[in-house]
Design a protein around this motif. Structure first.
Motif, mmCIF file in Angstrom:
data_model
loop_
_atom_site.group_PDB
_atom_site.id
_atom_site.type_symbol
_atom_site.label_atom_id
_atom_site.label_comp_id
_atom_site.label_asym_id
_atom_site.label_seq_id
_atom_site.Cartn_x
_atom_site.Cartn_y
_atom_site.Cartn_z
ATOM 1 N N ALA A 226 8.498 4.857 -5.255
ATOM 2 C CA ALA A 226 8.578 3.899 -4.152
ATOM 3 C C ALA A 226 9.200 4.537 -2.914
ATOM 4 O O ALA A 226 8.754 4.277 -1.790
ATOM 5 C CB ALA A 226 9.388 2.675 -4.595
ATOM 6 N N TRP A 227 10.210 5.382 -3.112
ATOM 7 C CA TRP A 227 10.848 6.014 -1.960
ATOM 8 C C TRP A 227 9.863 6.934 -1.241
ATOM 9 O O TRP A 227 9.766 6.921 -0.003
ATOM 10 C CB TRP A 227 12.078 6.819 -2.405
ATOM 11 C CG TRP A 227 12.845 7.369 -1.238
ATOM 12 C CD1 TRP A 227 13.829 6.751 -0.527
ATOM 13 C CD2 TRP A 227 12.633 8.644 -0.616
ATOM 14 N NE1 TRP A 227 14.264 7.561 0.501
ATOM 15 C CE2 TRP A 227 13.541 8.733 0.474
ATOM 16 C CE3 TRP A 227 11.777 9.714 -0.861
ATOM 17 C CZ2 TRP A 227 13.611 9.841 1.292
ATOM 18 C CZ3 TRP A 227 11.846 10.828 -0.037
ATOM 19 C CH2 TRP A 227 12.752 10.890 1.026
ATOM 20 N N VAL A 228 9.140 7.748 -2.014
ATOM 21 C CA VAL A 228 8.148 8.637 -1.397
ATOM 22 C C VAL A 228 7.095 7.817 -0.658
ATOM 23 O O VAL A 228 6.693 8.156 0.458
ATOM 24 C CB VAL A 228 7.493 9.542 -2.455
ATOM 25 C CG1 VAL A 228 6.317 10.310 -1.856
ATOM 26 C CG2 VAL A 228 8.512 10.528 -3.028
ATOM 27 N N TRP A 229 6.645 6.720 -1.257
ATOM 28 C CA TRP A 229 5.597 5.916 -0.640
ATOM 29 C C TRP A 229 6.048 5.298 0.674
ATOM 30 O O TRP A 229 5.239 5.103 1.588
ATOM 31 C CB TRP A 229 5.143 4.823 -1.607
ATOM 32 C CG TRP A 229 3.945 4.068 -1.121
ATOM 33 C CD1 TRP A 229 3.905 2.795 -0.612
ATOM 34 C CD2 TRP A 229 2.604 4.548 -1.070
ATOM 35 N NE1 TRP A 229 2.631 2.451 -0.260
ATOM 36 C CE2 TRP A 229 1.809 3.501 -0.529
ATOM 37 C CE3 TRP A 229 1.996 5.743 -1.430
ATOM 38 C CZ2 TRP A 229 0.437 3.644 -0.341
ATOM 39 C CZ3 TRP A 229 0.634 5.873 -1.252
ATOM 40 C CH2 TRP A 229 -0.133 4.832 -0.713
ATOM 41 N N ARG A 230 7.348 5.018 0.805
ATOM 42 C CA ARG A 230 7.856 4.418 2.049
ATOM 43 C C ARG A 230 7.952 5.426 3.189
ATOM 44 O O ARG A 230 8.088 5.026 4.350
ATOM 45 C CB ARG A 230 9.233 3.782 1.807
ATOM 46 C CG ARG A 230 9.196 2.511 0.982
ATOM 47 C CD ARG A 230 10.505 1.755 1.096
ATOM 48 N NE ARG A 230 11.637 2.537 0.612
ATOM 49 C CZ ARG A 230 12.072 2.548 -0.642
ATOM 50 N NH1 ARG A 230 11.448 1.810 -1.559
ATOM 51 N NH2 ARG A 230 13.125 3.278 -0.986
#
Length: 416
Positions: A226-230
């Motif tokens: 999720a962090w990478v996707w943000r």
């Protein structure tokens, strides 16, 4: 591009000594580099060992499958565990596992008691240890160098990896020719050396962390994804680079067919590999110079354009030296981009998220590699080397246009 939110006090206090005089970095760089060389030598000897020991290509395929299996099953959990566990101790455990697995193969060959399941198990353990070690080392670098030296340190790491690949493969074949057990004995020794260098480095490879509630590995993996996707730029870049990895697998298969159809001996693939490796080392060593003059989006788009042009050149030539020179250009651009992207990732990723972020990128890359090998095989069978490489070049040009048209790449926007 933001720098680390909380640089260490020692980094802020005074101007750092030159990187060449940083004892801890030199120990880490040397130990990890030598173990990378040993791993490459051992990996290149796996198929030789199986064909010599069993005479069965299927056994060689099983060992190759076992060696690659950790990339699919361990990358994401390894990223979460690298962020959870003590990185220095984890790297020491990885070297101990590599020492035991490679040492057991050397001993088994010495005493003549080797079996295919033994080689598969050793290859799997070595492959898994390498994944954990690489993720931990990548996150550890900024804890042994000053922030101002981060780009140079990662550039030297990339050059080290390129050199290990350049030297490890032919060395493994030569060692195997001398004594069947020698590539694995050398790999075991390099793990022992790397373990000793870690023992000589004081201090921690991570920030101080407050005691937090323990969560499941699955939850931490999801948090990393999720962090990478943000991260808008990183999200776009990982998709684009993943597509380029697929196209490079098509090119790698096509090169073998081009050499074969040109009537050249298989040894000419080694000539191409050596020239290509030199290009990769040059790209890693010049990365800092380019990073000071060009922003990361320009380097990404430029690499895609260079790859497309050089792939088109590969499609219309068959001479191994010319092919090697063109491949050296692709390797140069790839190494330069690896360093630039790595510096950006390490700087913007929180320390507690380093392993997970790197593992997400690695999984996309390895997944595209597997798919690219499958696509490349069918494409070459249907269209031949010339049209397959031209198709790969066209695909790379489309990726360059897509990157240019993507606002997140052009502006390298903030997370959100």
């Amino acid at each position: 591009m933001t720098l680390l939110d909380q640089p260490e006090a020692s980094q802020r206090a005074e101007k750092p000594a030159p990187l060449r005089r940083n004892r801890d970095f030199l120990l880490l760089w040397t130990g990890a580099g030598l173990s990378q060389f040993g791993v490459r030598a051992a990996v290149s000897a796996y198929p030789l060992l199986m064909l010599w020991y069993t005479g069965s290509p299927s056994s060689a395929g099983l060992v190759g499958f076992a060696a690659l299996l950790p990339q699919l099953f361990l990358l994401l959990p390894a990223g979460a565990l690298v962020d959870r566990w003590d990185r220095r101790r984890l790297m020491m455990v990885c070297d101990a596992v590599g020492l035991a697995s490679m040492g057991s193969l050397a001993a088994a060959l010495w005493f003549g008691v080797l079996s295919v399941p033994h080689v598969m198990a050793a290859a799997f353990l070595e492959g898994g240890a390498v994944i954990f070690y690489k993720l931990a080392e990548r996150a550890a670098v900024r804890h042994v160098v000053h922030e101002d030296h981060l780009a140079a340190a990662l550039s030297q790491n990339e050059a080290r990896g390129q050199a290990a690949g350049l030297l490890g493969q032919p060395t493994g074949a030569v060692l195997f020719q001398a004594f069947r057990w020698l590539p694995f004995g050398v790999a075991a020794f390099t793990h022992l050396f790397a373990l000793i260098t870690l023992l000589l480095i004081p201090g921690s490879f991570q920030d101080e962390r407050a005691e937090a509630e323990k969560r499941s590995v699955r939850a931490e993996i999801g948090e990393g994804i999720a962090w990478v996707w943000r991260q808008r730029f990183m999200r776009a870049a990982i998709i684009i680079v993943g597509g380029s990895n697929l196209l490079f697998q098509v090119l790698n298969l096509a090169l073998v067919l081009i050499v074969k159809e040109g009537g050249y001996a298989p040894s000419y693939m080694a000539v191409i590999g050596v020239i290509e490796g030199v290009g990769g080392i040059a790209g890693a060593l010049t990365a800092s110079w380019f990073m000071k003059r060009l922003p990361l989006p320009a380097l990404l788009i430029g690499a895609l354009v260079v790859w497309a042009a050089l792939m088109a050149g590969i499609a219309v030539t068959g001479h191994p030296v010319v092919l090697g020179a063109l491949c050296a250009g692709t390797s140069w651009a790839g190494a330069l981009l690896n360093v630039a992207a790595g510096v950006h990732q390490v700087r913007v990723t929180p320390d507690a998220m380093q392993g997970r972020a790197t593992s997400v990128f690695g999984l996309v890359g390895s997944g595209m590699n597997s798919l690219g090998a499958l696509v490349g095989g069918f494409l070459l069978a249907a269209a031949g080397a010339y049209w397959s490489v031209l198709a790969a070049a066209a695909g790379m040009a489309l990726l360059a246009l897509a990157a240019l048209a993507t606002p997140a790449v052009r502006r390298m926007g903030e997370a959100g």
